[in-house]
Write a protein that holds these residues in place. Structure first.
Motif, short mmCIF file in Angstrom:
data_model
loop_
_atom_site.label_atom_id
_atom_site.label_comp_id
_atom_site.label_asym_id
_atom_site.label_seq_id
_atom_site.Cartn_x
_atom_site.Cartn_y
_atom_site.Cartn_z
N VAL A 114 0.86 -1.21 -0.13
CA VAL A 114 0.11 0.13 0.12
C VAL A 114 0.85 1.37 -0.01
O VAL A 114 0.36 2.27 -0.66
CB VAL A 114 -1.12 -0.20 1.30
CG1 VAL A 114 -0.28 0.15 2.45
CG2 VAL A 114 -2.01 1.09 1.01
N SER A 115 2.11 1.22 0.50
CA SER A 115 3.11 2.54 0.71
C SER A 115 3.44 2.78 -0.68
O SER A 115 3.30 4.02 -1.18
CB SER A 115 4.21 2.14 1.48
OG SER A 115 5.06 1.09 0.73
N ILE A 116 3.67 2.04 -1.71
CA ILE A 116 4.20 2.25 -3.00
C ILE A 116 2.92 2.84 -3.80
O ILE A 116 2.95 3.93 -4.56
CB ILE A 116 4.69 1.02 -3.95
CG1 ILE A 116 5.50 1.31 -4.88
CG2 ILE A 116 3.63 0.02 -4.25
CD1 ILE A 116 6.28 0.56 -5.70
N LEU A 117 1.82 2.30 -3.58
CA LEU A 117 0.45 2.91 -4.17
C LEU A 117 0.29 4.38 -3.35
O LEU A 117 -0.18 5.21 -4.38
CB LEU A 117 -0.86 1.79 -3.89
CG LEU A 117 -2.19 2.29 -4.63
CD1 LEU A 117 -2.04 2.42 -6.06
CD2 LEU A 117 -3.10 1.28 -4.27
N ASN A 118 0.41 4.38 -2.28
CA ASN A 118 0.13 5.76 -1.92
C ASN A 118 1.08 6.89 -2.37
O ASN A 118 0.85 7.95 -2.80
CB ASN A 118 0.47 5.81 -0.34
CG ASN A 118 -1.00 5.03 0.37
OD1 ASN A 118 -2.17 5.14 -0.08
ND2 ASN A 118 -0.70 4.56 1.53
N ASN A 119 2.37 6.38 -2.70
CA ASN A 119 3.27 7.35 -2.99
C ASN A 119 3.17 7.74 -4.64
O ASN A 119 3.32 8.74 -5.21
CB ASN A 119 4.83 6.71 -3.02
CG ASN A 119 5.46 6.69 -1.51
OD1 ASN A 119 4.95 7.35 -0.74
ND2 ASN A 119 6.29 5.51 -1.20
N TYR A 120 2.59 6.55 -5.40
CA TYR A 120 2.34 6.67 -6.61
C TYR A 120 1.29 7.77 -6.95
O TYR A 120 1.38 8.61 -7.64
CB TYR A 120 1.86 5.23 -7.34
CG TYR A 120 1.18 5.63 -8.68
CD1 TYR A 120 2.23 5.67 -9.77
CD2 TYR A 120 -0.01 5.46 -8.74
CE1 TYR A 120 1.41 5.87 -11.14
CE2 TYR A 120 -0.56 5.45 -10.28
CZ TYR A 120 0.14 5.70 -11.32
OH TYR A 120 -0.34 5.91 -12.29
N ALA A 415 15.20 8.27 -11.97
CA ALA A 415 15.64 7.81 -10.95
C ALA A 415 15.14 8.43 -9.76
O ALA A 415 14.98 7.88 -8.69
CB ALA A 415 17.33 8.14 -10.93
N ILE A 416 14.75 9.69 -9.91
CA ILE A 416 14.18 10.61 -8.77
C ILE A 416 12.95 10.20 -8.40
O ILE A 416 12.58 9.95 -7.25
CB ILE A 416 14.06 12.06 -9.22
CG1 ILE A 416 15.52 12.53 -9.18
CG2 ILE A 416 13.40 12.87 -7.91
CD1 ILE A 416 15.56 14.15 -9.72
N GLY A 417 12.07 9.71 -9.56
CA GLY A 417 10.61 9.37 -9.17
C GLY A 417 10.51 8.16 -8.63
O GLY A 417 9.72 7.56 -7.84
N ASN A 418 11.45 7.08 -9.10
CA ASN A 418 11.85 5.78 -8.53
C ASN A 418 11.69 5.77 -7.01
O ASN A 418 11.54 5.24 -6.30
CB ASN A 418 12.76 5.14 -9.19
CG ASN A 418 12.19 4.32 -10.23
OD1 ASN A 418 12.01 2.99 -10.27
ND2 ASN A 418 12.01 4.73 -11.41
N ALA A 419 12.70 6.78 -6.66
CA ALA A 419 13.38 6.98 -5.16
C ALA A 419 12.08 7.32 -4.23
O ALA A 419 11.86 6.85 -3.24
CB ALA A 419 14.37 8.10 -5.27
N PHE A 420 11.44 8.31 -5.04
CA PHE A 420 9.96 8.56 -4.23
C PHE A 420 9.02 7.50 -3.94
O PHE A 420 8.26 7.37 -3.08
CB PHE A 420 9.35 9.87 -4.84
CG PHE A 420 10.35 11.18 -4.66
CD1 PHE A 420 11.09 11.42 -3.61
CD2 PHE A 420 10.20 12.00 -5.85
CE1 PHE A 420 12.06 12.55 -3.56
CE2 PHE A 420 11.18 13.10 -5.74
CZ PHE A 420 12.06 13.41 -4.57
#
Length: 423
Positions: A114-120, A415-420
């Protein structure tokens, strides 16, 4: 939910890979997610999976909803006959092979953190943002940022290689001719760049070689082809240029009907096309083999010296043919030379070395970091988020980042988007 995000989740295994099962409760074990296909056909080729106790090798197709399979008419396309797993966010219908066998389906939302979904969702929320990650950009890791900017800088150089390759074909692999066209384009700056480029392309470089030993002859050629010698002006220098150009035009059978008009409006006098054309003529008058000298030069000081040129005498007291001005030496300034280095010289050196199979990446980095950062709206906006542009390498990389990633919402490739996303 975007399909690109599902591709990202699958490719980078951003889900709980243990205890996976299909919508029919068959266990799934992933050996290899497959090769991401960016062209037509299934999304991932040559995946290796174990479903229940059966080993499978084949393709994986990804959709937001299972019914998208039919929306995209995959049931009629032979390219999808070898799909071994249908990965979807929401399973809303069964999908079958041609022999009426159900294709195993993984509803991946059941296994996504759920954390990666929230970040997305936070990254792509529509809030009239300049870039998607502007609220978090100041917190990006310095090491990650510096490495990504360096990669983006070379990506931008690779992009410029496409234009250089086209010009090489036009000029039958004559690097001197390519250099002349690229320099002319950048002497015109943003306002007259395309006009100067069309001017350079209207003249076979062999004619430049034949006229460059005499500066006035070369100026007559460039002014004439640009259309600036078509006025009724009673001035000795102007009339001399007209006479020289008429001779050259007849001798070399010149045509200038494809040359774009030059603009003076809203330009500062030092950037008037008259001044830039005279400076360009001076450069080629002083250096008979400019390309060779550029390839041999490996320090910024070498280039500052190489481009230490000014206009011919007439232009010391003029900005236009008609009006005299206060006397001044109109030399190429250091900031202007740095723009030439950024937009012409370094790309040329990089592309030439690449064609020769030589690695000069360290030299390119050294020179790129030794040149001052460009100043424009993109760089200002990034620096307002985080002081990040300290050199030309940084500013070129940030332009690449904004135009090729941020503007196109390619955060999943950044790379920045992936980090977030992975915080």
């Amino acid at each position: 939910m975007q399909e690109d995000f599902l591709h990202y989740i699958w490719e980078h295994k951003k889900f709980q890979i243990n205890n996976l099962n299909t919508t029919n409760n068959e266990t799934i074990s992933i050996s290899h997610v497959g090769q991401h296909n960016l062209n037509s056909g299934p999304d991932f080729f040559n995946a290796q999976l174990k479903i229940s106790e059966q080993l499978w090798a084949g393709n994986v197709e990804i959709h937001v909803k299972s019914s998208d399979w039919f929306l995209h008419n995959h049931e009629q396309d032979k390219a999808y006959d070898n799909v071994i797993l249908h990965v979807v966010w929401e399973h809303d219908t069964e999908v079958f092979t041609k022999n009426n066998t159900p294709i195993p389906t993984l509803q991946i939302k059941d296994f996504t953190d759920v954390s990666i979904l929230n970040n997305y969702e936070r990254l792509f929320s529509k809030q009239n943002k300049w870039i998607n990650c502007e609220n978090d950009f100041a917190m990006v890791d310095e090491f990650l940022l510096n490495n990504w900017l360096e990669r983006l800088y070379f990506e931008r150089l690779e992009q410029k290689f496409q234009l250089i390759e086209t010009l090489l074909k036009e000029s039958k692999n004559d690097w001197e001719a390519v250099l002349f066209k690229m320099l002319a384009k950048n002497f015109g700056l943003k306002v007259n760049g395309e006009s100067f480029f069309s001017l350079a392309r209207s003249i076979d470089f062999s004619i430049i070689r034949k006229t460059q030993s005499n500066q006035q002859t070369l100026e007559a050629l460039l002014f004439g082809q640009s259309g600036l010698l078509e006025q009724d002006i009673e001035e000795a220098y102007y009339l001399s240029l007209v006479k020289d150009y008429q001779f050259l035009k007849q001798k070399f059978k010149l045509e200038n009907n494809q040359v774009l008009p030059l603009q003076f409006f809203r330009l500062r006098p030092p950037n008037f096309p008259t001044i830039r054309i005279s400076q360009l003529a001076s450069l080629y008058n002083q250096h008979q083999n400019l390309f060779s000298k550029i390839i041999e030069s490996n320090s910024l000081d070498d280039f500052y010296e190489l481009f230490r040129v000014s206009t011919s005498n007439f232009w010391k007291t003029h900005y236009t043919f008609q009006k005299e001005s206060k006397a001044s030496v109109k030399s190429l300034t250091k900031p202007f030379v740095e723009l030439l280095l950024i937009n012409t010289i370094l790309p040329i050196k990089f592309c030439y070395s690449k064609q020769k199979g030589e690695d000069i990446d360290d030299l390119i980095i050294k020179m790129g970091t030794g040149i001052h950062s460009e100043k424009n709206s993109i760089i200002t906006a990034f620096n307002n988020l985080k002081k990040v542009s300290n050199s030309a390498l940084d500013s070129q990389a940030l332009i690449q980042l904004k135009t090729e990633y941020c503007n196109k919402n390619k955060c999943l490739k950044c790379a920045i988007g992936n980090a977030f996303l992975n915080k």
